[in-house]
Design a protein around this motif. Structure first.
Motif, mmCIF file in Angstrom:
data_model
loop_
_atom_site.group_PDB
_atom_site.id
_atom_site.type_symbol
_atom_site.label_atom_id
_atom_site.label_comp_id
_atom_site.label_asym_id
_atom_site.label_seq_id
_atom_site.Cartn_x
_atom_site.Cartn_y
_atom_site.Cartn_z
ATOM 1 N N ASP A 40 -0.702 -94.494 45.172
ATOM 2 C CA ASP A 40 0.273 -93.449 44.863
ATOM 3 C C ASP A 40 0.179 -92.348 45.925
ATOM 4 N N ASP A 41 1.059 -92.412 46.928
ATOM 5 C CA ASP A 41 1.021 -91.434 48.017
ATOM 6 C C ASP A 41 1.707 -90.131 47.652
ATOM 7 N N THR A 42 2.445 -90.128 46.523
ATOM 8 C CA THR A 42 3.187 -88.927 46.139
ATOM 9 C C THR A 42 2.369 -87.976 45.293
ATOM 10 N N ALA A 43 1.216 -88.419 44.787
ATOM 11 C CA ALA A 43 0.406 -87.579 43.899
ATOM 12 C C ALA A 43 -0.179 -86.412 44.675
ATOM 13 N N ALA A 44 -0.137 -85.220 44.036
ATOM 14 C CA ALA A 44 -0.716 -84.032 44.664
ATOM 15 C C ALA A 44 -2.233 -84.166 44.713
ATOM 16 N N PRO A 45 -2.886 -83.717 45.797
ATOM 17 C CA PRO A 45 -4.352 -83.831 45.895
ATOM 18 C C PRO A 45 -5.064 -82.937 44.881
ATOM 19 N N GLN A 46 -6.258 -83.393 44.410
ATOM 20 C CA GLN A 46 -7.106 -82.623 43.496
ATOM 21 C C GLN A 46 -8.272 -82.075 44.307
ATOM 22 N N TRP A 47 -8.370 -80.711 44.332
ATOM 23 C CA TRP A 47 -9.400 -80.066 45.132
ATOM 24 C C TRP A 47 -10.621 -79.724 44.263
ATOM 25 N N VAL A 48 -11.801 -79.941 44.853
ATOM 26 C CA VAL A 48 -13.070 -79.716 44.133
ATOM 27 C C VAL A 48 -14.015 -78.910 45.032
ATOM 28 N N ARG A 49 -14.709 -77.931 44.406
ATOM 29 C CA ARG A 49 -15.771 -77.225 45.125
ATOM 30 C C ARG A 49 -17.121 -77.642 44.506
ATOM 31 N N ALA A 50 -18.008 -78.238 45.320
ATOM 32 C CA ALA A 50 -19.357 -78.642 44.891
ATOM 33 C C ALA A 50 -20.353 -77.603 45.395
ATOM 34 N N THR A 51 -21.198 -77.098 44.503
ATOM 35 C CA THR A 51 -22.175 -76.062 44.857
ATOM 36 C C THR A 51 -23.572 -76.494 44.377
ATOM 37 N N VAL A 52 -24.567 -76.329 45.257
ATOM 38 C CA VAL A 52 -25.965 -76.591 44.897
ATOM 39 C C VAL A 52 -26.681 -75.240 44.852
ATOM 40 N N VAL A 53 -27.212 -74.891 43.646
ATOM 41 C CA VAL A 53 -27.860 -73.608 43.429
ATOM 42 C C VAL A 53 -29.377 -73.807 43.310
ATOM 43 N N LEU A 54 -30.166 -73.037 44.060
ATOM 44 C CA LEU A 54 -31.634 -73.129 44.014
ATOM 45 C C LEU A 54 -32.145 -72.769 42.617
ATOM 46 N N ALA A 55 -32.999 -73.634 42.051
ATOM 47 C CA ALA A 55 -33.546 -73.388 40.708
ATOM 48 C C ALA A 55 -35.029 -73.044 40.743
ATOM 49 N N GLN A 56 -35.803 -73.703 41.608
ATOM 50 C CA GLN A 56 -37.258 -73.501 41.614
ATOM 51 C C GLN A 56 -37.764 -73.642 43.031
ATOM 52 N N ILE A 57 -38.693 -72.743 43.426
ATOM 53 C CA ILE A 57 -39.278 -72.821 44.758
ATOM 54 C C ILE A 57 -40.760 -73.136 44.647
ATOM 55 N N GLY A 58 -41.317 -73.720 45.723
ATOM 56 C CA GLY A 58 -42.734 -74.045 45.772
ATOM 57 C C GLY A 58 -43.430 -73.238 46.841
ATOM 58 N N GLY A 59 -44.500 -73.827 47.413
ATOM 59 C CA GLY A 59 -45.246 -73.138 48.451
ATOM 60 C C GLY A 59 -44.424 -72.929 49.703
ATOM 61 N N ASN A 60 -44.727 -71.838 50.437
ATOM 62 C CA ASN A 60 -44.022 -71.490 51.671
ATOM 63 C C ASN A 60 -42.522 -71.309 51.456
ATOM 64 N N ASP A 61 -42.154 -70.909 50.239
ATOM 65 C CA ASP A 61 -40.749 -70.654 49.891
ATOM 66 C C ASP A 61 -39.879 -71.898 49.994
ATOM 67 N N MET A 62 -40.478 -73.079 50.008
ATOM 68 C CA MET A 62 -39.703 -74.317 50.090
ATOM 69 C C MET A 62 -39.083 -74.627 48.735
ATOM 70 N N PRO A 63 -37.830 -75.128 48.714
ATOM 71 C CA PRO A 63 -37.167 -75.442 47.442
ATOM 72 C C PRO A 63 -37.768 -76.686 46.790
#
Length: 655
Positions: free
Chosen positions: A612-635
């Protein structure tokens, strides 16, 4: 060191004879002062069998074969009786193959007092006669039927009828082999044998060869007449039955035996350090004098006062007059430079009408005591573990319903234990419980349930009961009900402790999980797709999945592989490369920090109908949010969220 120095050393050995013989013809190359003393006729160049005729039968050279050293147990009257012989290969003056032979008398044997000495070969059931007395019961040349000779003596009428069974048991070849294999160096047996027209007491000592093994079951069988030593105190058939029986009972296991005359204080020394004294005394020593000069110094200082109180002549008389049959003491005795546990028992004779003698026996109990102490130490360690975890232990008698309750805190003492009716203690607590806990408590801890559970438990079982006592806040208790079978009897112990703090921490964790679940649920309502990413393990777990993407990714998958699969199947070809540049583990590990807590990528999804070439595109924003850090500030972990932004972009375009 000069050769003369070596000779001085060899000559300074007063009991050990040392000589060197050539390997080829056994002629003497050297002998020390001890050899010359016992054999004055010896000369260099003589052969050893010329000097000691008849000694070759027990020569260690017979068994040395290709080894460096040979050993044997022999009898040599010249050197004092039973001796250990060791032959070692050497080069005499670095040129002549030779043997150096040492002859050392056995400390425990008194060869000159033995009436009969045999060299036994238990493995081949034979013996050789080394020394015999007149009227000997055995073949003086030795025989290939040792067991037969022993049985012939036992059944000949020469052994007293009361001693035949004990003599048979002792001389049984299997008994001798098993006892010597167990490590015992000397076995002893006392019995009466007919001599001329009377039965006399004889002591048999079987001395194990120090190289005794499965292939070399060699031992010395030594017989000594001890009748005169025992005559006054121990050979009283009618009046002194108890002393005789006590001697027979302790004779093989006691290393010290003394017969004490309570009328005049004299003592007959029957055995010292496990062996019969080699020298007969003209007058028996006074027991108290002997005790102070020979025994007290060997006792550990902590036991000397108690030993004197019990076993001095006065102490023995007091015990006899009080009607005691035995007086016992467990103490420590110096053996080989260290203290060992021994048991000292005085056998008294008052019930047989002959009260003037007491038989004192000392038995080595060190191995048994140390096993018991190790067991006690284990019990103490277990008790320490229990005290560190539990505060109360209840032991229940399933037969009569009684129990013993012991507090396990540091201030508790055994005498503080409460003993009473188990059901009473159990029912006493029920009114204080929350109703929802009382039912389970009443079932698991009832005497009827304990009896039923114990009946179906083979070896071990455990049940746990948790309940609350009313209060503000409520108090949580936990009981571990342990069923264990000990010595064929089922034992039930109930171990209890307060778990209020644990429950409080558990409630806090539960509330935290609920709060997190609420947050997750709120996020899920905002985003059509939410995942937890473990950056260290390169995995993620789906929280909410909608559409075909959920079917492809599954519940927990490899993060890198899943992102590539998602991009291939659901992202527009023109946006895939840009998406994967952002959404990959190395990039997330490099860019996520507490000062840069998220990264994002915007892409178009493929239409649900690819043609279906006539269908309008569906736009998505994917986000990765930091939850926990370890030593040396590494995620360590992050949250991946995806939100449909199509309508937002359309509104922006309209403006």
């Amino acid at each position: 060191m000069e050769s003369k120095d070596y000779e001085i050393i060899l000559n300074s050995m007063p009991e050990t004879g040392i000589y060197v013989i050539r390997q080829d013809n056994h002629s003497l190359l050297y002998f020390n002062k001890r050899v010359q003393t016992v054999s004055p006729e010896i000369r260099l160049g003589m052969t050893c069998h010329e000097v000691w005729a008849g000694s070759c039968i027990n020569c260690p050279l017979l068994t040395i074969e290709g080894r460096q050293e040979g050993r044997s147990l022999s009898y040599n009257a010249t050197f004092g009786g039973v001796v250990d012989m060791v032959a070692t290969r050497m080069l005499w003056k670095d040129a002549i193959p030779a043997f150096v032979v040492s002859v050392t008398p056995r400390i425990e044997s008194s060869g000159y007092t033995y009436r009969k000495i045999l060299r036994l070969d238990l493995g081949r059931n034979r013996y050789d006669v080394l020394k015999f007395d007149a009227g000997a019961w055995l073949n003086q040349r030795g025989t290939e039927d040792l067991a037969g000779e022993f049985e012939k003596l036992a059944g000949s009428g020469m052994v007293h009828p009361d001693d035949v069974e004990r003599f048979r048991d002792f001389t049984d070849i299997s008994h001798l082999q098993n006892a010597l294999h167990s490590g015992k160096s000397v076995l002893t047996c006392i019995y009466r044998r007919l001599h001329e027209e009377e039965f006399r007491w004889y002591l048999v000592e079987v001395v194990r060869a120090f190289d005794y093994s499965e292939d070399n079951q060699t031992a010395m069988f030594c017989v000594k007449d001890v009748h005169d030593t025992m005559r006054e105190g121990l050979e009283r058939e009618g009046d002194n039955v108890r002393s005789r029986d006590a001697l027979l009972a302790v004779g093989e296991r006691s290393f010290g035996i003394y017969a004490v005359n309570l009328e005049n204080g004299a003592t007959d020394i029957i055995r010292v350090e496990g062996h019969t004294p080699g020298e007969e005394l003209l007058l028996p020593p006074l027991w108290d004098t002997y005790l102070h000069s020979r025994i007290m110094e060997r006792l550990h200082p902590a036991y000397r006062e108690a030993f004197l109180a019990k076993f001095s002549t006065e102490g023995l008389i007091q015990a006899r007059d009080a009607g005691e049959q035995e007086s016992e003491l467990l103490c420590q005795w110096e053996i080989g430079g260290s203290y060992r546990y021994i048991s000292v028992t005085a056998h008294l004779n008052s019930e047989h009408g002959n009260p003037e003698y007491a038989l004192l026996a000392m038995e080595n109990m060190d191995e048994q005591m140390r096993k018991e102490l190790a067991h006690s130490k284990h019990d103490m360690q277990i008790a320490a573990i229990l005290k560190s975890r539990f505060t109360m232990m209840t032991t229940v008698n399933l037969e009569n319903g009684q129990c013993e309750r012991i507090r396990l805190d540091g201030a508790a003492r055994m005498q503080d234990a409460q003993v009473g009716d188990y059901s009473y203690y159990t029912q006493l607590l029920i009114p204080q419980l929350y109703p929802e806990d009382a039912l389970n408590y009443g079932h698991l801890l009832s005497l009827e349930h304990l009896q039923e559970k114990a009946a179906v438990t083979e070896h071990y079982a455990e049940e746990i009961c948790q309940y609350r006592i009313k209060g503000n806040p409520p108090r949580w208790l936990e009981q571990h009900i342990i069923y264990s079978r000990q010595n064929g009897r089922m034992v039930v112990n109930i171990l209890g402790h307060d778990i209020t703090d644990e429950k409080s921490r558990e409630d806090q964790r539960h509330r935290a999980m609920q709060d997190r679940a609420y947050i997750i649920s709120s996020l899920s309502s905002l985003f059509f797709s939410t995942y937890y990413i473990d950056l260290e393990r390169d995995t993620f777990r789906a929280v909410t999945k909608l559409g075909k993407g959920g079917d492809v990714l599954g519940s927990e998958v490899n993060c890198t592989a899943a992102l590539e699969v998602y991009a291939e199947n659901f992202i527009h070809p023109d946006d895939r490369e840009d998406y994967l540049k952002v959404m990959n583990i190395p990039n997330l590990m490099q860019n996520l920090r507490w000062w840069q807590p998220y990264v994002s990528a915007t892409y178009r999804k493929l239409p649900q109908e690819p043609d279906d070439d006539t269908a309008a595109p569906q736009w998505v924003r994917a986000t990765v949010v930091l939850a926990q850090i370890g030593g040396n500030d590494m995620p360590k972990t992050a949250v991946y969220v995806a939100q449909d932004i199509t309508e937002t972009l359309q509104r922006q375009q309209l403006k």
